[in-house]
Scaffold this motif. Structure first.
Motif, mmCIF file in Angstrom:
data_model
loop_
_atom_site.group_PDB
_atom_site.id
_atom_site.type_symbol
_atom_site.label_atom_id
_atom_site.label_comp_id
_atom_site.label_asym_id
_atom_site.label_seq_id
_atom_site.Cartn_x
_atom_site.Cartn_y
_atom_site.Cartn_z
ATOM 1 N N GLU A 75 38.356 40.567 44.260
ATOM 2 C CA GLU A 75 37.460 40.128 43.172
ATOM 3 C C GLU A 75 38.067 40.446 41.805
ATOM 4 N N ASP A 78 40.896 38.280 40.244
ATOM 5 C CA ASP A 78 40.470 37.046 39.573
ATOM 6 C C ASP A 78 39.733 37.332 38.265
ATOM 7 N N PHE A 79 39.560 38.599 37.968
ATOM 8 C CA PHE A 79 38.690 38.964 36.848
ATOM 9 C C PHE A 79 39.341 38.629 35.509
ATOM 10 N N ASP A 80 38.621 37.863 34.727
ATOM 11 C CA ASP A 80 39.083 37.545 33.381
ATOM 12 C C ASP A 80 37.889 37.792 32.460
ATOM 13 N N LYS A 83 36.087 34.958 30.789
ATOM 14 C CA LYS A 83 35.381 33.901 31.535
ATOM 15 C C LYS A 83 34.298 34.410 32.502
ATOM 16 N N ILE A 84 34.403 35.637 32.894
ATOM 17 C CA ILE A 84 33.498 36.121 33.943
ATOM 18 C C ILE A 84 32.116 36.449 33.369
ATOM 19 N N SER A 85 31.093 36.041 34.109
ATOM 20 C CA SER A 85 29.728 36.302 33.652
ATOM 21 C C SER A 85 29.349 37.754 33.904
ATOM 22 N N LYS A 88 28.425 38.352 37.487
ATOM 23 C CA LYS A 88 29.567 38.563 38.390
ATOM 24 C C LYS A 88 30.046 40.023 38.280
ATOM 25 N N ALA A 89 30.091 40.523 37.042
ATOM 26 C CA ALA A 89 30.492 41.923 36.820
ATOM 27 C C ALA A 89 29.524 42.846 37.559
#
Lengths: 117, 443
Positions: A75, A78-80, A83-85, A88-89
Motif C-alpha cells: 500500500e 503506491d502512496f503519493d 493524490k491519496i485521499s 485511504k491514509a
C-alpha cells in the motif's frame, strides 16, 4: 525476528509511519516521518536473525506478521501524498495499527521469556 | 519540561550502570570488555535522551505553534501523547532492555572463565573483538551496534533531517550522535537455564563462528572463489541463509571436535523446529556434522577415536530417527556430502587451529622444550583424562575443547554437582598456563 533489538527497530519504524500518517490525515502535511516511512517501504529490509535456531514465536507469528507487513509495504509503495485521499491514509493506518499490535505481542512474549524464574 | 518523568527514568538507569563497580569482576580481560559494554549502554541512553528532545519534543512544539497560529489552544505534552506516544513508550522499553541486558552481562550464570575460552576462538583465528556473554532466552549473537544503536535508527534518521510539519523550518539533530560513540564489539546471548549444561557449551562456539564469519566474510570468501555450493532452496535469499547455517555448523564441528554432534542433537531435541527462512531443516545440519565425525581420523592419540565411538553410542540412534523423519532422499544426501567436502576443504585451507591440531599439539607438548620455564603437562590418554576429571575430580590445564570432548563422551559419569566447578577451574588453569607460556616463550 525474535531478536529484541530488531523488533524494537521495527516497532519504531511502524510508529514513525503511524505518526506520519496521522499528521497527514489531520493537518494534510507530508511530514518527515511520512517521507521516512515511504522510503523504508521502498527498500528491501533484511529481517533475518543470526541465532542457533528459530524461536517458537517466529514459527507461530511469522505468517500473520509477514502478511500484514507485505500488505502495508504494498500500500505504501503506491502512496503519493499529492493524490491519496485521507480515507485511504486512514485505511493504511488501521493496518499499521494491527501490525504494531502483532509485533508488540511478539516483543512482550520475547521479553517475558528472558526473565529469570 | 515535556517528558521530564521519562528523562528522570533514563537518568536513574544511567546512574545505576555508572555505579557498577567493575572491580567486582576478578579477571582484567573480561572486566575491560564489561566496562566497554557499560560505556556503550550509557552512551545509548544519552542518545535516547537526545532523540526524545530533538526528534519528538521539537516537532511537537512545531505543531503547537502551528495550531496556536490558527487560534487553537494546544499543549505540547498532549500533542506528544497523541502522535508520539508509541515512540515514547518504545523508548522506555529500550531503556529498560539496556538495563536488563547489562545486568545479565555483569551477573552471568555462565562462569566468567568461559568468556576466556570463547575469546580464544577469536585468538585462534588471529583476530580480536571485545566480547561479552549475556544470560538470555536463546543462543544468538549481536554486535553492540545492533543491540544499542540500530533499534534507535528510525528515530535518529527521521531526526537528522527533520522539517517541522507545515513549515520550512529544519530541526538539526545531527548532534544526536555527537560525543556518544557505541564502540564495536559483540554480545553472545545464551539460554539462562542451560548455562550449567556443558552439553550445550559448544553452541557458544557456533555463535562465535557466526561472529568470525561476519568479520572475516568466511562464507563470502569461499563463494568468491567460484565455488559452486549445492542448492538446498530454489529461493536465492533463503538458500544463502541455509548454506551459511550449515557452513557454520561444519566449521564449529571441525574446530570443537566430534562431540559437537552430541550438542547439536541435544539442542534439537530440546528446541525442535521446522525449517524457516533463516534455518534449514534440522536433519541437514545433523547430517553435515555426522559426515565430519564419520570421515575424520586422528592417529597420534586415542582421544578422537574414543570420543567418536562414544558419540555414536550416545546419539547414533537419535540421528537415525532425525534422518528418517526428514525423509532423506539420495539427492539430498549427495548434496549435503558435497557441501561438507567443499566447506571442510575450505576450513583446512584456511589452516585454523582445528580440534585435530589441538590434539596434535597436546600430544607433542612433551617435546616442546623452548624454555625450561615452559609449563609442561603430562600427556594423558582418553581414559586417563576421564578418570582424573570425573573420578578423582582433578582440574586439568588442558585445552577446554579436549576436556569437553572427553567429558561429553563420558557424560553418564558427569555429575554437575561434583564436576561443574572442576570444569571451570580447568579452564582457568588452562588460561593461566597459556598466558604463562606466552610470556616465557616471548621473553
Amino acid at each position: 525476528m525474535a531478536s529484541l533489538p530488531k523488533l524494537e527497530r521495527l516497532l519504531f519504524v511502524i510508529s514513525t509511519g503511524i505518526t506520519g500518517l496521522e499528521i497527514y490525515r489531520e493537518y494534510g502535511v507530508a511530514s518527515t516521518e511520512l517521507k521516512y516511512f515511504i522510503g523504508f517501504c521502498n527498500e528491501k529490509q533484511d529481517l533475518s536473525v543470526r541465532a542457533m535456531g528459530p524461536s517458537l514465536l517466529v514459527q507461530k507469528y511469522s505468517q500473520p506478521i509477514k502478511e500484514s507487513y507485505d500488505h502495508v509495504i504494498g500500500e505504501m509503495q503506491d502512496f503519493d501524498a499529492e493524490k491519496i485521499s485521507k480515507e485511504k491514509a486512514q485505511k493504511i493506518l488501521l493496518e499499521l495499527d494491527n501490525l504494531h499490535d502483532l509485533i508488540s505481542r511478539v516483543y512482550d512474549l520475547t521479553r517475558v521469556t528472558t526473565m529469570p524464574f | 519540561m515535556p517528558l521530564d518523568s521519562v528523562y528522570d527514568h533514563i537518568d536513574f538507569i544511567m546512574g545505576q550502570i555508572k555505579q557498577w563497580k567493575s572491580s567486582s569482576v576478578p579477571y582484567p580481560g573480561i572486566r575491560k570488555n564489561l566496562v566497554l559494554s557499560a560505556d556503550n549502554h550509557v552512551n545509548g541512553l544519552s542518545i535516547i535522551k537526545n532523540v526524545l528532545s530533538k526528534a519528538i519534543i521539537k516537532p511537537a512544539k512545531g505543531i503547537q505553534e502551528r495550531l496556536e497560529k490558527e487560534g487553537k489552544k494546544a499543549d505540547v505534552e498532549d500533542i506528544i501523547r497523541r502522535h508520539w506516544f508509541r515512540q515514547v513508550t518504545e523508548c522506555y522499553h529500550v531503556v529498560e532492555r539496556f538495563n536488563f541486558d547489562f545486568s545479565n552481562q555483569i551477573s552471568p550464570v555462565l562462569p566468567f572463565e568461559t568468556h576466556y575460552w570463547i575469546q580464544s576462538v577469536f585468538e585462534n583465528w588471529k583476530t580480536y573483538f571485545p566480547l561479552v556473554l549475556e544470560a538470555s532466552n536463546q543462543f544468538v549473537n549481536h554486535s553492540f551496534k545492533e543491540k544499542i544503536l540500530d533499534p534507535l535508527a528510525p528515530l535518529i534518521e527521521v531526526g537528522l533531517d527533520y522539517t517541522i510539519p507545515g513549515t520550512l523550518e529544519k530541526v538539526n539533530v545531527s548532534d544526536v550522535l555527537e560525543g556518544f560513540k557505541v564502540s564495536s564489539g559483540y554480545v553472545i546471548s545464551y539460554i539462562r537455564g542451560e548455562a550449567k549444561n556443558v552439553l550445550l557449551w559448544p553452541i557458544l562456539i557456533h555463535e562465535a563462528f557466526h561472529i568470525i564469519d561476519r568479520e572475516k566474510n568466511l562464507v563470502g570468501s569461499l563463494l568468491g572463489q567460484d565455488v559452486k555450493l549445492p542448492v538446498f532452496s530454489e529461493v536465492k535469499d533463503i538458500n544463502s541463509r541455509w548454506v551459511q547455517e550449515i557452513f557454520i555448523d561444519i566449521f564449529s564441528a571441525k574446530y570443537f571436535g566430534p562431540t559437537y554432534l552430541i550438542s547439536l542433537v541435544n539442542y534439537f531435541e530440546r528446541l525442535p523446529y521446522v525449517q524457516t527462512i533463516d534455518h534449514p531443516e534440522m536433519a541437514l545440519r545433523i547430517r553435515a556434522v555426522q559426515e565430519y565425525v564419520t570421515t575424520t581420523d586422528v592417529e597420534y592419540t586415542d582421544i578422537f577415536d574414543k570420543c567418536k565411538s562414544h558419540c555414536f553410542e550416545i546419539v547414533g540412534e537419535k540421528i537415525k530417527n532425525f534422518l528418517a523423519a526428514a525423509d532423506f532422499s539420495v539427492e539430498k544426501e549427495e548434496k549435503i556430502i558435497e557441501m561438507y567436502k567443499i566447506v571442510s576443504g575450505w576450513f583446512d585451507e584456511l589452516n585454523p587451529y582445528s580440534f585435530r591440531m589441538a590434539l596434535k599439539n597436546y600430544q607433542l607438548q612433551k617435546n616442546d622444550e623452548k624454555s625450561e620455564k615452559t609449563f609442561v603437562d603430562p600427556v594423558y590418554s582418553f581414559s586417563e583424562i576421564a578418570d582424573l576429571v570425573l573420578t578423582n575430580q582433578v582440574s586439568l590445564a588442558i585445552d577446554p575443547r579436549i576436556l569437553l570432548n572427553v567429558v561429553m563422551a563420558q557424560y553418564q559419569r558427569y555429575d554437575p554437582e561434583k564436576h561443574f566447578e572442576i570444569m571451570t577451574d580447568s579452564i582457568l588453569k588452562w588460561k593461566i598456563r597459556r598466558e604463562w607460556n606466552k610470556i616465557v616463550c616471548c621473553s
